[in-house]
Design an enzyme around this catalytic site. Structure first.
Site, PDB file in Angstrom:
ATOM      1  N   ASN A 114       8.457  -7.101   8.917  1.00 12.33           N
ATOM      2  CA  ASN A 114       9.238  -7.117   7.682  1.00 12.33           C
ATOM      3  C   ASN A 114      10.695  -7.473   7.942  1.00 12.33           C
ATOM      4  O   ASN A 114      11.296  -8.289   7.234  1.00 12.33           O
ATOM      5  CB  ASN A 114       9.167  -5.747   6.997  1.00 12.33           C
ATOM      6  CG  ASN A 114       7.792  -5.421   6.463  1.00 12.33           C
ATOM      7  OD1 ASN A 114       6.896  -6.255   6.471  1.00 12.33           O
ATOM      8  ND2 ASN A 114       7.618  -4.196   5.998  1.00 12.33           N
ATOM      9  N   VAL A 159       8.231   0.520   1.275  1.00  9.36           N
ATOM     10  CA  VAL A 159       9.009   1.019   2.396  1.00  9.36           C
ATOM     11  C   VAL A 159       9.109  -0.040   3.486  1.00  9.36           C
ATOM     12  O   VAL A 159       8.505  -1.104   3.390  1.00  9.36           O
ATOM     13  CB  VAL A 159       8.375   2.322   2.932  1.00  9.36           C
ATOM     14  CG1 VAL A 159       7.120   2.016   3.739  1.00  9.36           C
ATOM     15  CG2 VAL A 159       9.366   3.142   3.743  1.00  9.36           C
ATOM     16  N   LYS A 182       4.593 -11.663   2.351  1.00 11.17           N
ATOM     17  CA  LYS A 182       3.565 -10.931   3.095  1.00 11.17           C
ATOM     18  C   LYS A 182       3.391 -11.655   4.416  1.00 11.17           C
ATOM     19  O   LYS A 182       3.209 -12.890   4.442  1.00 11.17           O
ATOM     20  CB  LYS A 182       2.240 -10.919   2.331  1.00 11.17           C
ATOM     21  CG  LYS A 182       1.220  -9.957   2.914  1.00 11.17           C
ATOM     22  CD  LYS A 182       1.550  -8.527   2.497  1.00 11.17           C
ATOM     23  CE  LYS A 182       0.489  -7.549   2.979  1.00 11.17           C
ATOM     24  NZ  LYS A 182       0.699  -6.204   2.439  1.00 11.17           N
ATOM     25  N   SER A 228       6.646  -7.352   2.958  1.00  7.07           N
ATOM     26  CA  SER A 228       5.506  -6.511   3.294  1.00  7.07           C
ATOM     27  C   SER A 228       4.700  -7.197   4.388  1.00  7.07           C
ATOM     28  O   SER A 228       4.787  -8.415   4.559  1.00  7.07           O
ATOM     29  CB  SER A 228       4.621  -6.277   2.068  1.00  7.07           C
ATOM     30  OG  SER A 228       5.290  -5.517   1.081  1.00  7.07           O
ATOM     31  N   GLY A 244       0.812  -1.207   0.000  1.00  8.20           N
ATOM     32  CA  GLY A 244       0.000   0.000   0.000  1.00  8.20           C
ATOM     33  C   GLY A 244       0.846   1.258   0.000  1.00  8.20           C
ATOM     34  O   GLY A 244       1.930   1.294   0.574  1.00  8.20           O
ATOM     35  N   PRO A 250      21.442  -2.869   2.682  1.00 12.26           N
ATOM     36  CA  PRO A 250      22.180  -2.074   3.671  1.00 12.26           C
ATOM     37  C   PRO A 250      21.329  -0.954   4.243  1.00 12.26           C
ATOM     38  O   PRO A 250      20.382  -0.481   3.606  1.00 12.26           O
ATOM     39  CB  PRO A 250      23.358  -1.521   2.855  1.00 12.26           C
ATOM     40  CG  PRO A 250      22.887  -1.536   1.436  1.00 12.26           C
ATOM     41  CD  PRO A 250      21.980  -2.724   1.323  1.00 12.26           C
TER      42      PRO A 250
END
Length: 371
Positions: A197, A351, A165, A233, A83, A358
């Protein structure tokens, strides 16, 4: 030997739109019952309460059923939505389907050349108290190995992209753990996204031999431990790790190949180009977007604000910003950098990249058309 893969990227025109998937099937590009995975970006907030992922999931599954795929089979298809399309990132889906063997003729026929292959697995159930701890790492690692085997990959070096996920923590699951006398790593639900994550990425790294088994204390603290191919995610949609392994294998056939690299920081365009080159495109030393010549299917990136608050020695305020969470800021930044390379804002930039590449950078995978 697994089947060859057809892979296409399609736009999503509205939150509940899956018309471009329907068009691919109607045009004979792929068959509904042969769709094996979908990975995409939706336009929600990217947070715990981002329900655009659920809406898109339902829309795409409904199209598969409408076009003739068995409903029970469709329920098992891994569909991973990330998302948040901050900045120029455009909502889209990358759809993977197997190719009927009779269609593999000429240059597409199986050979010793490595071509794209995909494997899928689900982990054991992840209890809320597992999230962020070695129990989760072990369960994820086991699932990655199963997915590799199903993809026909024996050498971890041939794995270039692992999309997962996993569940994050919610008030409900935290309450459940406490009712059973268990503790959880954090009671902050948004923080648990990064936690889930990152812990998943460590499981991928262990499975592929990138690192030794870490301790509970290493999770989210030792950022020198990471996977170069993990793209993780998390959300509220499931209570297992859903694992899609994408790599290359000989004898598969088809026209596509995948490669990977890492971005060393948020501005590292070279890392993106290196992934594209690693996939097999012959590019000049200093390539431009025009050199891609329509042969890039898509790129898949993870990004993270550097823990020291710097990019190339320059200070930024992302981690201190109380108005706009750093998740959205770094995603927008790296999305722009990526679109500048590819010439296409429909890029998979996600994100929360703890232990994925790294610190301050992140893994990059690229799928190209060699047909």
């Amino acid at each position: 030997m697994p089947d060859a893969i057809e892979v296409r990227k399609v736009p999503i025109h509205s939150v509940a739109d899956a018309s471009e998937l329907a068009k691919l099937i109607d045009d004979g590009v792929m068959q509904a019952e042969r769709v094996i995975a979908i990975i995409g970006k939706t336009e929600g907030n990217g947070g715990v309460n981002d329900y655009t992922r659920i809406i898109a999931d339902r829309a795409f599954r409904e199209v598969l059923v409408e076009k003739g795929a068995p409903a029970e089979q469709v329920k098992q298809v891994p569909i991973v939505w990330s998302g948040g399309t901050d900045g120029v990132i455009s909502p889209h889906a990358t759809i993977f389907a197997t190719v009927p063997p009779e269609d593999l003729t000429g240059a597409l026929a199986p050979s010793d050349e490595q071509r794209l292959t995909v494997g899928f697995a689900m982990s054991e159930r992840l209890a809320p108290e597992d999230i962020g701890r070695t129990a989760m790492i072990t369960k994820v690692a086991d699932a990655v190995k199963v997915a590799m085997e199903r993809a026909g990959i024996s050498d971890p070096a041939d794995v270039h992209y692992v999309q997962t996920k996993t569940p994050l923590l919610t008030i409900h699951t935290i309450r459940d753990a406490k009712s059973r006398g268990k503790t959880v790593w954090t009671e902050h639900t948004h923080e648990s996204m990064d936690l889930s994550n990152g812990c998943t990425a460590l499981g991928i790294a262990v499975a592929l031999g990138e690192i030794e088994m870490p301790s509970d204390e290493d999770v989210m603290h030792d950022r020198s431990l990471y996977s170069s191919v993990a793209s993780c995610s998390s959300g509220v949609e499931l209570d297992q790790a859903q694992v899609v392994v994408v790599g290359n294998a000989p004898g598969v056939g088809g026209r596509y190949r995948i490669g990977h690299s890492v971005m060393k920081d948020a501005l590292d365009q070279d890392g993106i180009w290196e992934a594209i080159k690693d996939a097999g495109l012959d590019l000049p030393e200093r390539p431009r977007t025009s050199d891609l010549d329509g042969r890039l299917v898509n790129v898949f990136l993870k990004c993270e604000a550097s823990q020291d608050g710097l990019v190339r020695g320059r200070r930024n305020a992302m981690l201190d910003d109380s108005d706009v969470h750093w998740h959205r800021q770094i995603k927008s930044c790296v999305g722009g950098v990526t679109a500048a390379v590819t010439g296409d804002p429909a890029v998979f930039v996600s994100v929360s990249a703890a232990h994925q590449g790294p610190d301050g950078g992140g893994p990059v995978a690229a799928i190209v058309d060699l047909g």
